[in-house]
Write a protein that holds these residues in place. Sequence first.
Motif, PDB file in Angstrom:
ATOM      1  N   ILE A   1      68.635  15.651  88.386  1.00 34.80           N
ATOM      2  CA  ILE A   1      69.063  16.721  88.324  1.00 34.80           C
ATOM      3  C   ILE A   1      70.332  16.731  87.228  1.00 34.80           C
ATOM      4  O   ILE A   1      70.585  17.537  86.559  1.00 34.80           O
ATOM      5  N   ALA A   2      71.114  15.773  87.698  1.00 30.93           N
ATOM      6  CA  ALA A   2      72.394  15.539  86.923  1.00 30.93           C
ATOM      7  C   ALA A   2      72.354  15.506  85.532  1.00 30.93           C
ATOM      8  O   ALA A   2      73.010  15.879  84.632  1.00 30.93           O
ATOM      9  N   GLU A   3      71.397  14.219  85.029  1.00 30.03           N
ATOM     10  CA  GLU A   3      70.769  14.032  83.834  1.00 30.03           C
ATOM     11  C   GLU A   3      70.542  15.094  83.144  1.00 30.03           C
ATOM     12  O   GLU A   3      70.901  15.362  81.818  1.00 30.03           O
ATOM     13  N   ARG A   4      69.650  15.947  83.808  1.00 29.80           N
ATOM     14  CA  ARG A   4      68.914  16.977  83.249  1.00 29.80           C
ATOM     15  C   ARG A   4      69.869  18.241  82.868  1.00 29.80           C
ATOM     16  O   ARG A   4      69.778  18.978  82.038  1.00 29.80           O
ATOM     17  N   ALA A   5      70.942  18.382  83.707  1.00 36.77           N
ATOM     18  CA  ALA A   5      72.003  19.330  83.544  1.00 36.77           C
ATOM     19  C   ALA A   5      72.626  19.114  82.034  1.00 36.77           C
ATOM     20  O   ALA A   5      72.940  19.985  81.629  1.00 36.77           O
ATOM     21  N   HIS A   6      72.889  17.896  82.139  1.00 37.36           N
ATOM     22  CA  HIS A   6      73.382  17.584  80.720  1.00 37.36           C
ATOM     23  C   HIS A   6      72.854  17.718  79.659  1.00 37.36           C
ATOM     24  O   HIS A   6      73.130  18.692  78.642  1.00 37.36           O
ATOM     25  N   ALA A   7      71.561  17.522  79.480  1.00 35.90           N
ATOM     26  CA  ALA A   7      70.465  17.666  78.422  1.00 35.90           C
ATOM     27  C   ALA A   7      70.072  19.162  78.252  1.00 35.90           C
ATOM     28  O   ALA A   7      70.347  19.704  77.016  1.00 35.90           O
ATOM     29  N   SER A   8      70.412  19.842  79.270  1.00 40.94           N
ATOM     30  CA  SER A   8      70.394  21.386  79.281  1.00 40.94           C
ATOM     31  C   SER A   8      71.429  22.027  78.711  1.00 40.94           C
ATOM     32  O   SER A   8      71.308  22.798  77.570  1.00 40.94           O
TER      33      SER A   8
ATOM     34  N   ASP B   1      60.481  23.480  75.168  1.00 44.28           N
ATOM     35  CA  ASP B   1      59.212  23.408  75.843  1.00 44.28           C
ATOM     36  C   ASP B   1      58.805  21.929  75.982  1.00 44.28           C
ATOM     37  O   ASP B   1      58.318  21.500  76.906  1.00 44.28           O
ATOM     38  N   LYS B   2      58.911  21.119  74.850  1.00 47.12           N
ATOM     39  CA  LYS B   2      58.558  19.769  74.776  1.00 47.12           C
ATOM     40  C   LYS B   2      59.295  18.869  75.980  1.00 47.12           C
ATOM     41  O   LYS B   2      58.866  18.121  76.759  1.00 47.12           O
ATOM     42  N   TYR B   3      60.939  19.094  75.827  1.00 46.03           N
ATOM     43  CA  TYR B   3      61.646  18.504  76.875  1.00 46.03           C
ATOM     44  C   TYR B   3      61.073  18.749  78.307  1.00 46.03           C
ATOM     45  O   TYR B   3      61.196  17.914  79.135  1.00 46.03           O
ATOM     46  N   ASP B   4      60.846  20.078  78.578  1.00 40.78           N
ATOM     47  CA  ASP B   4      60.400  20.661  79.843  1.00 40.78           C
ATOM     48  C   ASP B   4      59.037  19.929  80.199  1.00 40.78           C
ATOM     49  O   ASP B   4      58.736  19.472  81.387  1.00 40.78           O
ATOM     50  N   ALA B   5      58.160  19.816  79.372  1.00 42.07           N
ATOM     51  CA  ALA B   5      56.918  19.029  79.837  1.00 42.07           C
ATOM     52  C   ALA B   5      57.098  17.609  80.031  1.00 42.07           C
ATOM     53  O   ALA B   5      56.432  17.115  80.662  1.00 42.07           O
TER      54      ALA B   5
ATOM     55  N   ALA C   1      55.579  12.093  92.136  1.00 43.99           N
ATOM     56  CA  ALA C   1      54.417  12.513  92.607  1.00 43.99           C
ATOM     57  C   ALA C   1      54.542  14.067  93.075  1.00 43.99           C
ATOM     58  O   ALA C   1      54.108  14.622  94.019  1.00 43.99           O
ATOM     59  N   TYR C   2      55.598  14.642  92.128  1.00 46.33           N
ATOM     60  CA  TYR C   2      55.953  16.255  92.515  1.00 46.33           C
ATOM     61  C   TYR C   2      55.662  17.008  91.205  1.00 46.33           C
ATOM     62  O   TYR C   2      56.131  16.452  90.115  1.00 46.33           O
ATOM     63  N   ASP C   3      55.209  17.988  91.477  1.00 53.84           N
ATOM     64  CA  ASP C   3      55.173  19.102  90.310  1.00 53.84           C
ATOM     65  C   ASP C   3      55.746  20.425  90.624  1.00 53.84           C
ATOM     66  O   ASP C   3      55.063  21.208  91.090  1.00 53.84           O
ATOM     67  N   GLY C   4      56.937  20.388  90.449  1.00 51.41           N
ATOM     68  CA  GLY C   4      57.931  21.411  90.463  1.00 51.41           C
ATOM     69  C   GLY C   4      59.326  21.285  90.062  1.00 51.41           C
ATOM     70  O   GLY C   4      59.560  20.265  89.571  1.00 51.41           O
ATOM     71  N   HIS C   5      60.248  22.353  90.314  1.00 49.11           N
ATOM     72  CA  HIS C   5      61.582  22.201  90.227  1.00 49.11           C
ATOM     73  C   HIS C   5      62.212  21.339  90.978  1.00 49.11           C
ATOM     74  O   HIS C   5      62.215  21.329  92.097  1.00 49.11           O
ATOM     75  N   LEU C   6      62.732  20.215  90.502  1.00 47.24           N
ATOM     76  CA  LEU C   6      63.581  19.305  91.291  1.00 47.24           C
ATOM     77  C   LEU C   6      64.469  19.883  92.298  1.00 47.24           C
ATOM     78  O   LEU C   6      64.731  19.350  93.573  1.00 47.24           O
TER      79      LEU C   6
END
Length: 129
Positions: free
Chosen positions: A43-50, A81-85, A96-101
């Motif tokens: 989550i922390a890493e993806r907040a930076h990327a976002s 969209d590519k990043y999200d995928a 093994a989770y398909d959803g928002h962290l």
Amino acid sequence: MHPKNSTPLSDTQYPDQGDPDLAPKVAAIVPEDKQHAVVALLIAERAHASTWWTILNEMRCRKLLPDWALKMGAGSHPSYDKYDADCRASNLAMLAYDGHLNALIYPCSEFAPRNAESQNVAREPGGAQ
């Protein structure tokens, strides 16, 4: 479904609506006792990327990006969209989770009313704080 709409919704459009029995069973590579820590780090890493994508998107909209960055698609919606995928694929492989962290760290039930007698505590517009 509207008669003119011949395209049904897919499970990826609304992952919470899919039938769990039909979903392929995937084994997580991160042990259960470590998943909370891994989720928090992701989550922390993806907040930076976002944040970086948002800055690039604003620069693209204002025509401030150099040509080489535009050619790479920096800050474009297809790049997001590519990043999200890629994030979803990583979640599936590691956890093994398909959803928002955030749902794993902050379950919606924490914020949902507990019972029918729960009161709406929202402040009235223009009222005293």
